[in-house]
Write a protein that holds these residues in place. Structure first.
Motif, PDB file in Angstrom:
ATOM      1  N   ARG A   1      74.824  26.616 -17.594  1.00  0.00           N
ATOM      2  CA  ARG A   1      73.883  26.532 -18.713  1.00  0.00           C
ATOM      3  C   ARG A   1      74.631  25.985 -19.935  1.00  0.00           C
ATOM      4  O   ARG A   1      75.779  26.331 -20.187  1.00  0.00           O
ATOM      5  CB  ARG A   1      73.317  27.911 -19.044  1.00  0.00           C
ATOM      6  CG  ARG A   1      72.550  28.558 -17.903  1.00  0.00           C
ATOM      7  CD  ARG A   1      72.015  29.904 -18.373  1.00  0.00           C
ATOM      8  NE  ARG A   1      71.370  30.639 -17.303  1.00  0.00           N
ATOM      9  CZ  ARG A   1      70.104  30.478 -16.944  1.00  0.00           C
ATOM     10  NH1 ARG A   1      69.360  29.583 -17.554  1.00  0.00           N
ATOM     11  NH2 ARG A   1      69.583  31.194 -15.971  1.00  0.00           N
ATOM     12  N   ILE A   3      74.917  25.757 -24.053  1.00  0.00           N
ATOM     13  CA  ILE A   3      74.580  26.456 -25.285  1.00  0.00           C
ATOM     14  C   ILE A   3      75.091  25.616 -26.449  1.00  0.00           C
ATOM     15  O   ILE A   3      76.252  25.191 -26.468  1.00  0.00           O
ATOM     16  CB  ILE A   3      75.246  27.848 -25.352  1.00  0.00           C
ATOM     17  CG1 ILE A   3      74.648  28.783 -24.294  1.00  0.00           C
ATOM     18  CG2 ILE A   3      75.093  28.457 -26.736  1.00  0.00           C
ATOM     19  CD1 ILE A   3      73.267  29.278 -24.632  1.00  0.00           C
ATOM     20  N   ASP A  27      69.746  36.027 -12.315  1.00  0.00           N
ATOM     21  CA  ASP A  27      69.620  34.787 -13.059  1.00  0.00           C
ATOM     22  C   ASP A  27      68.164  34.353 -13.102  1.00  0.00           C
ATOM     23  O   ASP A  27      67.476  34.328 -12.110  1.00  0.00           O
ATOM     24  CB  ASP A  27      70.455  33.693 -12.398  1.00  0.00           C
ATOM     25  CG  ASP A  27      70.423  32.394 -13.186  1.00  0.00           C
ATOM     26  OD1 ASP A  27      70.078  31.362 -12.588  1.00  0.00           O
ATOM     27  OD2 ASP A  27      70.734  32.425 -14.372  1.00  0.00           O
ATOM     28  N   ALA A  31      66.248  34.720 -19.087  1.00  0.00           N
ATOM     29  CA  ALA A  31      67.509  35.069 -19.751  1.00  0.00           C
ATOM     30  C   ALA A  31      67.847  34.109 -20.871  1.00  0.00           C
ATOM     31  O   ALA A  31      68.553  34.465 -21.813  1.00  0.00           O
ATOM     32  CB  ALA A  31      68.648  35.097 -18.731  1.00  0.00           C
ATOM     33  N   MET A  32      67.329  32.861 -20.779  1.00  0.00           N
ATOM     34  CA  MET A  32      67.658  31.877 -21.790  1.00  0.00           C
ATOM     35  C   MET A  32      66.596  31.741 -22.866  1.00  0.00           C
ATOM     36  O   MET A  32      66.805  31.045 -23.855  1.00  0.00           O
ATOM     37  CB  MET A  32      67.903  30.510 -21.117  1.00  0.00           C
ATOM     38  CG  MET A  32      69.195  30.463 -20.312  1.00  0.00           C
ATOM     39  SD  MET A  32      70.659  30.857 -21.297  1.00  0.00           S
ATOM     40  CE  MET A  32      70.718  29.454 -22.389  1.00  0.00           C
ATOM     41  N   LEU A  36      69.324  35.638 -27.914  1.00  0.00           N
ATOM     42  CA  LEU A  36      70.689  35.865 -27.449  1.00  0.00           C
ATOM     43  C   LEU A  36      71.382  36.853 -28.385  1.00  0.00           C
ATOM     44  O   LEU A  36      71.477  36.614 -29.586  1.00  0.00           O
ATOM     45  CB  LEU A  36      71.464  34.541 -27.415  1.00  0.00           C
ATOM     46  CG  LEU A  36      70.943  33.500 -26.413  1.00  0.00           C
ATOM     47  CD1 LEU A  36      71.682  32.175 -26.604  1.00  0.00           C
ATOM     48  CD2 LEU A  36      71.107  33.989 -24.987  1.00  0.00           C
ATOM     49  N   GLU A  45      74.988  36.367 -23.007  1.00  0.00           N
ATOM     50  CA  GLU A  45      73.857  35.963 -22.182  1.00  0.00           C
ATOM     51  C   GLU A  45      73.631  37.035 -21.132  1.00  0.00           C
ATOM     52  O   GLU A  45      74.540  37.408 -20.383  1.00  0.00           O
ATOM     53  CB  GLU A  45      74.088  34.618 -21.488  1.00  0.00           C
ATOM     54  CG  GLU A  45      72.858  34.186 -20.690  1.00  0.00           C
ATOM     55  CD  GLU A  45      73.127  33.042 -19.734  1.00  0.00           C
ATOM     56  OE1 GLU A  45      72.161  32.550 -19.125  1.00  0.00           O
ATOM     57  OE2 GLU A  45      74.293  32.660 -19.561  1.00  0.00           O
TER      58      GLU A  45
END
Length: 289
Positions: A1, A3, A27, A31-32, A36, A45
């Motif tokens: 991922r 960021i 996953d 989660a994204m 955060l 994360e």
């Protein structure tokens, strides 16, 4: 991922990009799109493993937990909630030590006893004293707001079914501690409605404040229930304003003109009897799939 982090003094560029490891069994896209958790040095994360990024040095560390904790940063603290499922669902609430990446329990509670099927929501909210935690659950297709403390389950507020209340999203505790706010999405007739729910803790009626009404037929065929992850509310420190951006929610809209009309930052005046809403136009982002 990937960021992107802005405002990092050690970076030569305005935005620094970091690549985080992919998660394992926990996953998910959620989660994204959850906020955060961050401190003045670290970014976390959620998932398995839990990933910690030192956004000043770029160092990445991971730690495995079973079950994986839900995290919420509030002030300088990072709180967690873990869920043990089985015949009875139990929850552990505490603080995550950002340096050691260890969990320090504050209390454990059994939100529900018996054999009824219970699904705890992914969002949580913590009051300003860090003595109470709010979390949603769903039992037999009925949503409830649970208020927990070291004394156990303090309150269980029935909200109704998905057709009555909608699908709840993120939770925010009011600064005065007297209510919890929740984002919600529901299909009402031909309308896909997104809004803010005010949930008093004194037994008063729940108030739904519609913010955005979209034609249900204009929404893309993908699972619109996940769209609530892209409609997350925030409340000002004095409790007088709520804000939510529909920026990434517009990716669920087929029509380009409607997408432009819906895209914006919405401000809700919580001190106004009619909950006056102001829209600040925002350019539609470019999406890639």
């Amino acid at each position: 991922r990937d960021i992107g982090v802005t405002g990092v003094q050690t970076c030569a560029l305005p935005i620094c990009f970091f690549v985080l490891p992919r998660g394992g069994k926990s996953d998910s896209e959620a989660a994204m799109v959850l906020p955060l958790p961050v401190t003045d040095q670290y970014l976390f994360e959620m998932g398995d493993p839990l990933v910690r990024l030192n956004w000043k040095t770029g160092e990445i560390k991971t730690n495995h937990f079973d079950p994986s904790p839900r995290l919420l940063s509030q002030g300088k603290a990072i709180f967690y909630l873990t869920e043990q499922t089985g015949t009875n669902t139990s929850c552990e609430f505490g603080r995550l030590d950002p340096e050691t990446m260890t969990l320090n329990p504050l209390f454990k509670v059994n939100p529900l006893s018996g054999n009824a099927k219970q699904d705890l929501g992914i969002f949580l909210a913590v009051d300003s004293s860090a003595q109470r935690v709010a979390v949603m659950d769903k039992v037999n297709d009925q949503f409830n707001l649970l208020i927990c403390s070291k004394q156990g389950l303090d309150q269980k507020i029935a909200l109704g079914s998905e057709g009555e209340f909608g699908t709840p999203g993120n939770l925010v505790w009011a600064p005065d501690g007297r209510r919890v706010y929740a984002a919600y999405h529901r299909v009402k007739g031909e309308s896909a409605q997104y809004g803010l729910a005010e949930i008093p803790l004194d037994g008063s009626a729940v108030r739904l404040v519609p913010i955005l009404d979209l034609p249900a037929k204009a929404m893309k065929s993908r699972d619109v229930t996940e769209s609530i992850f892209y409609f997350q509310i925030a409340v000002s420190p004095n409790g007088r304003k709520a804000a939510v951006a529909s920026t990434y929610l517009t990716d669920f809209i087929e029509d380009a003109q409607l997408r432009q009309e819906a895209c914006g930052l919405y401000l809700v005046d919580l001190s106004h009897a009619a909950r006056k809403i102001t829209r600040v136009p925002v350019p539609v982002p470019v999406f890639s799939h």
